[in-house]
Write a protein that holds these residues in place. Sequence first.
Motif, PDB file in Angstrom:
ATOM      1  N   HIS A 294      55.608  97.650  43.604  1.00  0.00           N
ATOM      2  CA  HIS A 294      56.469  97.798  42.422  1.00  0.00           C
ATOM      3  C   HIS A 294      55.806  97.272  41.147  1.00  0.00           C
ATOM      4  O   HIS A 294      56.336  97.478  40.062  1.00  0.00           O
ATOM      5  CB  HIS A 294      57.796  97.053  42.643  1.00  0.00           C
ATOM      6  CG  HIS A 294      58.761  97.819  43.511  1.00  0.00           C
ATOM      7  ND1 HIS A 294      59.741  98.657  43.009  1.00  0.00           N
ATOM      8  CD2 HIS A 294      58.878  97.882  44.860  1.00  0.00           C
ATOM      9  CE1 HIS A 294      60.419  99.203  43.996  1.00  0.00           C
ATOM     10  NE2 HIS A 294      59.920  98.746  45.148  1.00  0.00           N
TER      11      HIS A 294
ATOM     12  N   HIS B 122      50.610  91.763  50.407  1.00  0.00           N
ATOM     13  CA  HIS B 122      51.965  92.303  50.193  1.00  0.00           C
ATOM     14  C   HIS B 122      52.340  93.241  51.342  1.00  0.00           C
ATOM     15  O   HIS B 122      53.312  93.020  52.047  1.00  0.00           O
ATOM     16  CB  HIS B 122      52.059  93.036  48.849  1.00  0.00           C
ATOM     17  CG  HIS B 122      53.422  93.604  48.606  1.00  0.00           C
ATOM     18  ND1 HIS B 122      54.506  92.808  48.307  1.00  0.00           N
ATOM     19  CD2 HIS B 122      53.907  94.872  48.674  1.00  0.00           C
ATOM     20  CE1 HIS B 122      55.587  93.564  48.182  1.00  0.00           C
ATOM     21  NE2 HIS B 122      55.258  94.807  48.405  1.00  0.00           N
TER      22      HIS B 122
ATOM     23  N   HIS C 242      57.006  92.746  51.403  1.00  0.00           N
ATOM     24  CA  HIS C 242      57.211  94.198  51.365  1.00  0.00           C
ATOM     25  C   HIS C 242      58.400  94.699  52.169  1.00  0.00           C
ATOM     26  O   HIS C 242      59.103  95.596  51.724  1.00  0.00           O
ATOM     27  CB  HIS C 242      55.941  94.917  51.836  1.00  0.00           C
ATOM     28  CG  HIS C 242      55.946  96.401  51.636  1.00  0.00           C
ATOM     29  ND1 HIS C 242      56.201  96.994  50.408  1.00  0.00           N
ATOM     30  CD2 HIS C 242      55.705  97.442  52.497  1.00  0.00           C
ATOM     31  CE1 HIS C 242      56.117  98.308  50.535  1.00  0.00           C
ATOM     32  NE2 HIS C 242      55.822  98.607  51.789  1.00  0.00           N
TER      33      HIS C 242
HETATM   34 FE   LIG Z   1      59.724  94.742  47.605  1.00  0.00          FE
END
Ligand SMILES: [Fe+2]
Length: 278
Positions: free
Chosen positions: A80, A151, A191
Motif C-alpha cells: 500500500h 512485509h 501483510h
Molecule cells: Fe496491509
Amino acid sequence: MKIVHVTDIHLVPQPATLYGLDPCARFDAAIVSIHADHSDADLMVITGDLAHWGEVPAYQALRQRIDLLKVPVVMMVGNHDDRASLRTVFPEAMDDGNGFVQSSRIEGGHRLVFLDTKQEGSHAGAYCQTRLTWLAEELAQSNEPILMFMHHPPILTGISSMDAITQQDADALWQVLQPHSHRIRHIFLGHVHRPISGNWHGISFSLIPGLNHQVPLELSPHGEDIPGSHEPPAYSVVSINADSVVVHLNYFLEESRRFPLDGYEIKGRDYALGFPAE
Ligand SMILES: [Fe+2]
C-alpha cells in the motif's frame, strides 16, 4: 535484545476513517501502550503498509507520531505504500543505493535485515534480481545470526485471497537465503492482518495482526475478494535471547477483567468456584 513489532498501520489522515475504524487513533493507542509497558525496547519495527493509499498527508500524520516516539523505529514499506511519497516526508528513509526502502545493520550481535518486497503496480510481493544481488552481498559481509523482516510472507497461508497477493518469487529469495539458513533465527512478517506462526524451510516466523482492520480465518476457497473483519488489533513484543526467540502478542485495546488466579491452595476452592459474574 527486545523488539516491538508493529505492522499494517494503514494510516489515513484524520478525520477520515478506514473500514469504519480510525487508523491514526489505533496507532496512537498502540504508542501509548508501548510507551507505558515497553519503552525499554531496543527497537520498534513497522513491517509495512504505513499509509493505506500511499499519500503524502498520511505520511505527514505518521511523521507527527514518529517524532514523538521514545523507542528507535525502523519503517518498512508494503504494497500500500508509495516510496516517493514516503521519501517526501521521511528523507531519511532507508535506501539500498538502488532506490529500494531496505537496509541491513548489526545490532545486539545480530544482523537485522529489513527487506523491501513491494512490487510496483501490484499488491503481490516480489523481490527482483537487483534486490536479490543486494541481499546476497549484505549477507556475505559477516557471520552474525540473522533476524529478517519482510512485509509479504514467502509462504502460502491457505487464505486464498491473500495467497493470490503473497510473495511471488519466494523460491528465488530462498536460493539466496539458503546458504545462510543455519544462522537465520526468525522472520517477522505482515501483510495478512492475522496472527500466524510456523516455519519456512525450517526457519520460524511470526506474522501478526494489523492495527486497523483484520482478515478473518477463511480457509475455504473464496477467490481473490479479500474478506475483512474488526477482530482486535495487536503488536508483538519480542525477546531475542541466547537460546530462544520469544514472541508475545499484545492485544493492547483489550479491556477484559483482570484477577488473580491464586489456586485453592492459597485462597480455597470456593474462590475459584464462587467467582462472581461480571
Ligand atoms: Fe496491509
